[in-house]
Design an enzyme around this catalytic site. Structure first.
Site, mmCIF file in Angstrom:
data_model
loop_
_atom_site.group_PDB
_atom_site.id
_atom_site.type_symbol
_atom_site.label_atom_id
_atom_site.label_comp_id
_atom_site.label_asym_id
_atom_site.label_seq_id
_atom_site.Cartn_x
_atom_site.Cartn_y
_atom_site.Cartn_z
ATOM 1 N N GLN A 131 0.815 -1.207 0.000
ATOM 2 C CA GLN A 131 0.000 0.000 0.000
ATOM 3 C C GLN A 131 0.852 1.261 0.000
ATOM 4 O OE1 GLN A 131 -3.415 -0.387 2.887
ATOM 5 N NE2 GLN A 131 -2.226 -2.162 3.563
ATOM 6 N N ASP A 134 6.150 4.859 -1.525
ATOM 7 C CA ASP A 134 7.545 5.297 -1.458
ATOM 8 C C ASP A 134 8.450 4.579 -2.447
ATOM 9 O OD1 ASP A 134 7.600 2.781 -0.268
ATOM 10 O OD2 ASP A 134 7.694 3.598 1.752
ATOM 11 N N HIS A 217 -1.483 1.554 -4.445
ATOM 12 C CA HIS A 217 -1.913 2.953 -4.374
ATOM 13 C C HIS A 217 -1.017 3.872 -5.185
ATOM 14 C CE1 HIS A 217 -3.866 1.849 -0.250
ATOM 15 N NE2 HIS A 217 -4.562 1.411 -1.280
ATOM 16 N N CYS A 228 -4.820 14.669 -20.383
ATOM 17 C CA CYS A 228 -4.287 13.756 -21.403
ATOM 18 C C CYS A 228 -3.632 12.519 -20.800
ATOM 19 C CB CYS A 228 -3.286 14.486 -22.294
ATOM 20 S SG CYS A 228 -1.802 15.062 -21.426
ATOM 21 N N CYS A 250 0.364 20.981 -17.410
ATOM 22 C CA CYS A 250 0.925 19.896 -18.210
ATOM 23 C C CYS A 250 1.665 20.499 -19.409
ATOM 24 C CB CYS A 250 -0.193 18.969 -18.677
ATOM 25 S SG CYS A 250 0.349 17.687 -19.827
ATOM 26 N N CYS A 253 -0.193 19.657 -22.849
ATOM 27 C CA CYS A 253 -1.450 20.396 -23.030
ATOM 28 C C CYS A 253 -1.187 21.880 -23.285
ATOM 29 C CB CYS A 253 -2.333 20.224 -21.794
ATOM 30 S SG CYS A 253 -2.966 18.550 -21.551
ATOM 31 N N GLY A 309 2.545 -4.404 8.971
ATOM 32 C CA GLY A 309 2.517 -2.956 9.069
ATOM 33 C C GLY A 309 1.301 -2.279 8.483
ATOM 34 N N SER A 311 -3.026 -1.289 9.160
ATOM 35 C CA SER A 311 -4.102 -1.243 10.146
ATOM 36 C C SER A 311 -5.373 -1.924 9.674
ATOM 37 C CB SER A 311 -4.418 0.212 10.503
ATOM 38 O OG SER A 311 -4.773 0.944 9.342
#
Length: 500
Positions: A131, A134, A217, A228, A250, A253, A309, A311
């Site tokens: 999850q 890093d 994640h 885009c 961006c 864009c 690690g 919850s």
């Protein structure tokens, strides 16, 4: 669910120490006996590297609440997708993400990350689902990409000159705008776009064994455009712009908008860059691929699940853990007899209610210390060194005598003379057959007698062949004896039945 508190291993009570050592031995056996392990990690494994977790008393949510008391009611608000509707929350989100990115770039891998990598090198790791954002799993050598690029030669020069992994060039956009009124150019443009889509599907294929760590994640290595969906590396320059609190536009864009303004076309929506992470109340862009990998891992019948690690507050993670645990508990009977087929939960805080039947062991304490007590490979059994009294060495000097002597010396020679010695084992002598064995109550008297005769202990009797006339005499005498017994009168001592 059995609870193992790491503090009991060093506690003053001997009873608690023995009980903790017993539980630790069972957990070690489960890790060492496993062959197909799945690891699910949370923010708790990165705390020792300097990155705070989320929900602990000194975690990230509490830090954000104390830092922005007037803007943030709970730290979870900065990780919710609804923040983009509030300009004030957008500024806080970008400044916080810039600081978090700088913090992650200075972090180092922890012993828990090294343990996961060691599982992979030992061939026991099916996959790691994390999850964390890093990307420490990637730094330690675990592949996190969900696609495998396939290098293949292309016959079409148009497709070969246009890489699919990069965004379309501005030159192609200008040419498409200049020749937009031409029907032939529009047809060629559609054909080229179709070829690019086909090549993109062929180039990026899903290899179910290529990805070793799945980032559930997202990560902070890249930023993505909100319009885009073009990805860019999250550089230090972008991190500085994030820390100022303003979302950077961006580049692609912005250039397309400038070109359309030059040719007199109407303006279109332009996107901004945001971290390539998944927020609360937001769909995962690669949820189908992650679902395919998890289903594939369930079919491989894992025999160990380690949850570290976390919850267990996110619904998707809760569902994944329960499905993986059910598959582990239904593994082969052979694995269960070896000690595997267990679900282990390692965390500082106890799991929520309702997980007692899911986890077999709960290890309470720091993840790095818990992992240091769980060797992957079983330690070899140490045997005592051989001594002359336990293992006698029989040696024959071939240089002194051509034939081995009758009495063999049983002593250890110096190492300099062992090169010219040949180890020999004296042959076992056959046990002699005694005459008293004939009197033993056994059924092998005939065999023993034959051994005595063959060994020479007893002389073999001389037997003369019998003549036919002598054999006939014996037969005749036996017949005469039977006839005489029939003619003999009855003995007077025999009882006689008289009529009453």
């Amino acid at each position: 669910m059995l609870r193992l508190y790491l503090s009991d291993l060093d506690g003053p009570s001997k009873g608690s120490q023995q009980e903790a050592q017993t539980l630790l031995a069972e957990v070690r056996r489960a890790v060492q006996a496993s062959q197909r392990c799945i690891v699910i990690t949370g923010a708790g494994i990165s705390v020792s590297s300097g990155i705070p977790d989320f929900r602990s008393p000194d975690g990230l949510f509490q830090q954000l609440k104390q830092k922005y008391p007037n803007s943030v009611s709970t730290g979870k608000d900065l990780f919710d997708a609804t923040l983009f509707s509030d300009p004030g929350m957008i500024s806080l989100f970008y400044s916080f993400m810039g600081e978090l990115r700088n913090l992650v770039s200075r972090a180092n891998c922890t012993p828990t990350h090294a343990f996961i990598k060691e599982l992979d090198e030992a061939g026991k790791l099916l996959r790691c689902y994390t999850q964390n954002i890093d990307s420490l799993e990637k730094r330690i050598g675990l592949e996190t990409s969900l696609h495998t690029p396939v290098s293949e030669s292309l016959d079409s020069p148009d497709i070969a000159s246009t890489p699919c992994s990069s965004p379309p060039s501005l030159a192609s956009d200008c040419s498409s705008l200049d020749t937009e009124d031409s029907a032939l150019a529009v047809a060629e443009k559609k054909t080229l776009a179709a070829k690019r889509r086909i090549f993109r599907r062929r180039q990026m294929t899903l290899d179910r064994t290529f990805t070793r760590a799945v980032q559930l994640h997202g990560d902070l290595d890249n930023v993505v455009c909100t319009i885009c969906h073009t990805k860019y590396p999250f550089t230090e320059k972008l991190a500085e712009e994030f820390c100022e609190g303003a979302p950077p536009p961006c580049p692609r864009c912005k250039e397309i908008e400038m070109i359309r303004d030059l040719v007199g076309k109407r303006s279109v929506a332009s996107g901004v860059l945001r971290p390539d992470i998944v927020l609360y109340n937001e769909n995962h862009p690669q949820s189908e691929l992650i679902g395919t990998l998890s289903e594939y891992d369930l079919k491989r019948r894992p025999d160990l699940l380690i949850v570290i690690g976390t919850s267990l507050k996110i619904p998707g993670i809760k569902r994944m853990v329960k499905e993986m645990a059910h598959s582990v508990h239904a593994c082969a009977l052979r694995s269960k007899r070896a000690g595997a087929g267990k679900v282990i939960f390692i965390n500082r805080d106890e799991p929520p209610k309702g997980w007692e039947d899911i986890f077999d062991y709960y290890v309470a304490g720091d993840s790095d210390r818990a992992i240091s007590l769980l060797p992957i490979a079983s330690s070899p059994v140490s045997l005592p060194e051989p001594t002359a009294a336990l293992l006698p060495i029989v040696e024959i000097d071939v240089t002194d005598s051509p034939t081995p002597p009758a009495a063999v010396r049983r002593q250890r020679l110096p190492a300099t003379k062992r090169t010219t010695k040949i180890a020999a084992v004296p042959a076992k002598k056959k046990s002699k057959v005694s005459l008293s064995s004939l009197l033993a109550p056994t059924n092998s008297r005939v065999g023993v007698a034959r051994k005595l005769v063959t060994s020479g202990a007893v002389a073999k009797p001389d037997r003369k062949p019998r003549k036919l006339t002598s054999m006939l005499k014996v037969v005749k005498s036996s017949a005469t004896a039977k006839r005489q017994q029939k003619t003999l009168p009855r003995s007077p001592s025999s009882p006689v039945m008289s009529p009453s």
